[in-house]
Design an enzyme around this catalytic site. Structure first.
Site, PDB file in Angstrom:
ATOM      1  N   CYS A 138       6.044  30.054  -3.661  1.00 15.55           N
ATOM      2  CA  CYS A 138       5.601  31.056  -2.690  1.00 15.55           C
ATOM      3  C   CYS A 138       4.582  30.468  -1.723  1.00 15.55           C
ATOM      4  O   CYS A 138       3.544  29.954  -2.141  1.00 15.55           O
ATOM      5  CB  CYS A 138       4.989  32.275  -3.360  1.00 15.55           C
ATOM      6  SG  CYS A 138       4.526  33.492  -2.110  1.00 15.55           S
ATOM      7  N   ILE A 199      17.004  28.968  -1.381  1.00 16.31           N
ATOM      8  CA  ILE A 199      15.643  28.532  -1.133  1.00 16.31           C
ATOM      9  C   ILE A 199      14.689  29.728  -1.057  1.00 16.31           C
ATOM     10  O   ILE A 199      15.113  30.843  -0.796  1.00 16.31           O
ATOM     11  CB  ILE A 199      15.538  27.711   0.189  1.00 16.31           C
ATOM     12  CG1 ILE A 199      15.952  28.522   1.397  1.00 16.31           C
ATOM     13  CG2 ILE A 199      16.290  26.444   0.088  1.00 16.31           C
ATOM     14  CD1 ILE A 199      15.719  27.823   2.747  1.00 16.31           C
TER      15      ILE A 199
HETATM   16  C1  FMN Z   1       9.127  40.476   1.917  1.00 14.50           C
HETATM   17  C2  FMN Z   1       9.551  39.350   1.017  1.00 14.50           C
HETATM   18  C3  FMN Z   1       9.003  39.241  -0.266  1.00 14.50           C
HETATM   19  C4  FMN Z   1       9.395  38.188  -1.111  1.00 14.50           C
HETATM   20  N1  FMN Z   1       8.853  38.110  -2.367  1.00 14.50           N
HETATM   21  C5  FMN Z   1       9.264  37.104  -3.207  1.00 14.50           C
HETATM   22  C6  FMN Z   1       8.760  37.041  -4.542  1.00 14.50           C
HETATM   23  O1  FMN Z   1       7.997  37.895  -5.020  1.00 14.50           O
HETATM   24  N2  FMN Z   1       9.161  35.983  -5.311  1.00 14.50           N
HETATM   25  C7  FMN Z   1      10.045  35.025  -4.851  1.00 14.50           C
HETATM   26  O2  FMN Z   1      10.382  34.103  -5.588  1.00 14.50           O
HETATM   27  N3  FMN Z   1      10.561  35.105  -3.593  1.00 14.50           N
HETATM   28  C8  FMN Z   1      10.190  36.110  -2.776  1.00 14.50           C
HETATM   29  N4  FMN Z   1      10.716  36.185  -1.513  1.00 14.50           N
HETATM   30  C9  FMN Z   1      11.713  35.184  -1.067  1.00 14.50           C
HETATM   31  C10 FMN Z   1      13.165  35.710  -1.194  1.00 14.50           C
HETATM   32  O3  FMN Z   1      13.464  36.029  -2.531  1.00 14.50           O
HETATM   33  C11 FMN Z   1      14.175  34.673  -0.655  1.00 14.50           C
HETATM   34  O4  FMN Z   1      14.060  33.486  -1.407  1.00 14.50           O
HETATM   35  C12 FMN Z   1      13.971  34.335   0.819  1.00 14.50           C
HETATM   36  O5  FMN Z   1      13.540  35.463   1.549  1.00 14.50           O
HETATM   37  C13 FMN Z   1      15.239  33.762   1.481  1.00 14.50           C
HETATM   38  O6  FMN Z   1      16.301  34.707   1.444  1.00 14.50           O
HETATM   39  P1  FMN Z   1      16.616  35.728   2.677  1.00 14.50           P
HETATM   40  O7  FMN Z   1      16.606  34.897   3.927  1.00 14.50           O
HETATM   41  O8  FMN Z   1      17.956  36.302   2.354  1.00 14.50           O
HETATM   42  O9  FMN Z   1      15.545  36.744   2.675  1.00 14.50           O
HETATM   43  C14 FMN Z   1      10.346  37.235  -0.655  1.00 14.50           C
HETATM   44  C15 FMN Z   1      10.910  37.350   0.630  1.00 14.50           C
HETATM   45  C16 FMN Z   1      10.528  38.399   1.474  1.00 14.50           C
HETATM   46  C17 FMN Z   1      11.161  38.503   2.831  1.00 14.50           C
END
Ligand code: FMN
Length: 312
Positions: A138, A199
């Site tokens: 993160c 990722i």
């Molecule tokens: C608002 C938000 C909160 C997220 N919180 C977490 C989290 O608590 N733990 C984690 O491993 N990834 C977290 N992520 C990352 C997502 O799980 C994911 O890996 C990342 O957004 C890429 O995928 P996407 O482009 O489809 O959103 C978060 C992403 C967003 C946008």
């Protein structure tokens, strides 16, 4: 040209690192709450699995607002891992999710090795939990998170300690904010992980030029959404060739076609994240899209496409 015979119902189920998934579509952590928040839009039993918002040992308030900023084809977030803590998760959130026929994968993190181990110990052996996804990536917290996932020795030591604390399938969520992601995939394998997720968000920043201040109170945030998809597909492809662990691919998936890019690159399952904010039924649309495209192509089983991109 080879004749294609369309299939009426292709097989979508997969075994991911010992976790039985009825289909390869999961929710990306932090974008689907604890399932309940989306249950009025999505029959959770139709999903392969729900990866819940990251859980820590103690409750965390997260960062001050503004915590989200929309960018071209994506968004920046700096939520700061707000969550109610593992005890409230187990007593109040998990019982709801358990009612559905879907795999529950618990995303977790800590600010020290001891905290990660503490969460893993509490989750171990709890009925209704199919696996643990360890967030070592993160970008939005000052300690822990990415501090572990961008240092090879810290990655290995942390994941080895978590491995000893649980018998549940262990999935390491890798950071894209590194020079060579395959080194981190190998460290996770050497530490005894059963699978990989990639990722997480890419570290980014946006500035309001009128008031000359960052758009996010945290200054920097994690970039997600379609803007990052080519980076994510490339990383899944590199890791799939380097390490024989199953991969949950994510980063900008909006349609079934996007999901199939990840599967062809080497992912066994996919997770839908930012798309849930635009369309709360995005997961189901990704699922029906995968089914339709592979049926049209005469593919009887989605597993037969994993890593099957033709190169050279
Ligand atoms: C608002 C938000 C909160 C997220 N919180 C977490 C989290 O608590 N733990 C984690 O491993 N990834 C977290 N992520 C990352 C997502 O799980 C994911 O890996 C990342 O957004 C890429 O995928 P996407 O482009 O489809 O959103 C978060 C992403 C967003 C946008």
């Amino acid at each position: 040209m080879k004749r294609i015979t369309p299939i009426s119902k292709p097989t979508l189920s997969i075994d991911f690192a010992g976790i039985k998934l009825k289909n390869p579509v999961l929710t990306a952590s932090g974008t689907f709450g604890y399932g309940e928040e989306f249950a009025e839009f999505v029959d959770l039993s139709k999903l392969g699995g729900v990866i819940v918002k990251g859980i820590s040992l103690k409750p965390i308030k997260g960062n001050p607002p503004p915590r989200i900023w929309e960018t071209p084809s994506g968004m920046l977030n700096a939520i700061g891992l707000e969550n109610p803590g593992v005890d409230v998760f187990l007593s109040e959130k998990l019982p709801y999710l358990r009612k559905y026929e879907t795999a529950v994968i618990v995303n977790m993190f800590g600010y020290s090795v001891e905290e990660y181990v503490g969460v893993a110990e509490r989750l171990d052996g709890v009925p209704g939990i199919s696996g643990i996804e360890v967030n070592i990536s993160c970008p939005n917290v000052k300690a822990g998170g990415m501090a572990f996932g961008t240092d090879l020795t810290a990655t290995f030591n942390l994941l080895s300690a978590v491995r000893k604390a649980t018998r549940l399938p262990l999935i390491a969520k890798l950071s894209p904010n590194v020079t060579d992601v395959t080194d981190f995939a190998r460290a996770a394998r050497d530490a005894g992980c059963d699978g990989l997720s990639l990722i997480n968000t890419l570290l980014g920043m946006a500035i309001d030029v009128r008031c000359r201040r960052p758009r996010l109170a945290n200054c920097t945030g994690g970039l997600s959404g379609p803007a990052i998809r080519p980076v994510a597909v490339r990383m899944v492809w590199q890791v799939a060739r380097a390490v024989p662990l199953p991969i949950i691919g994510m980063g900008g998936i909006v349609t079934g076609e996007d999901a199939l890019e990840f599967i062809l690159a080497g992912a066994s399952a996919v997770a839908v994240g930012t798309a849930n904010f635009i369309n709360p039924q995005a997961t189901l649309e990704v699922l029906s899209g995968i089914e339709r495209i592979i049926a049209e192509q005469g593919v009887g089983d989605v597993k037969s496409l994993i890593g099957k991109v033709s190169v050279g």
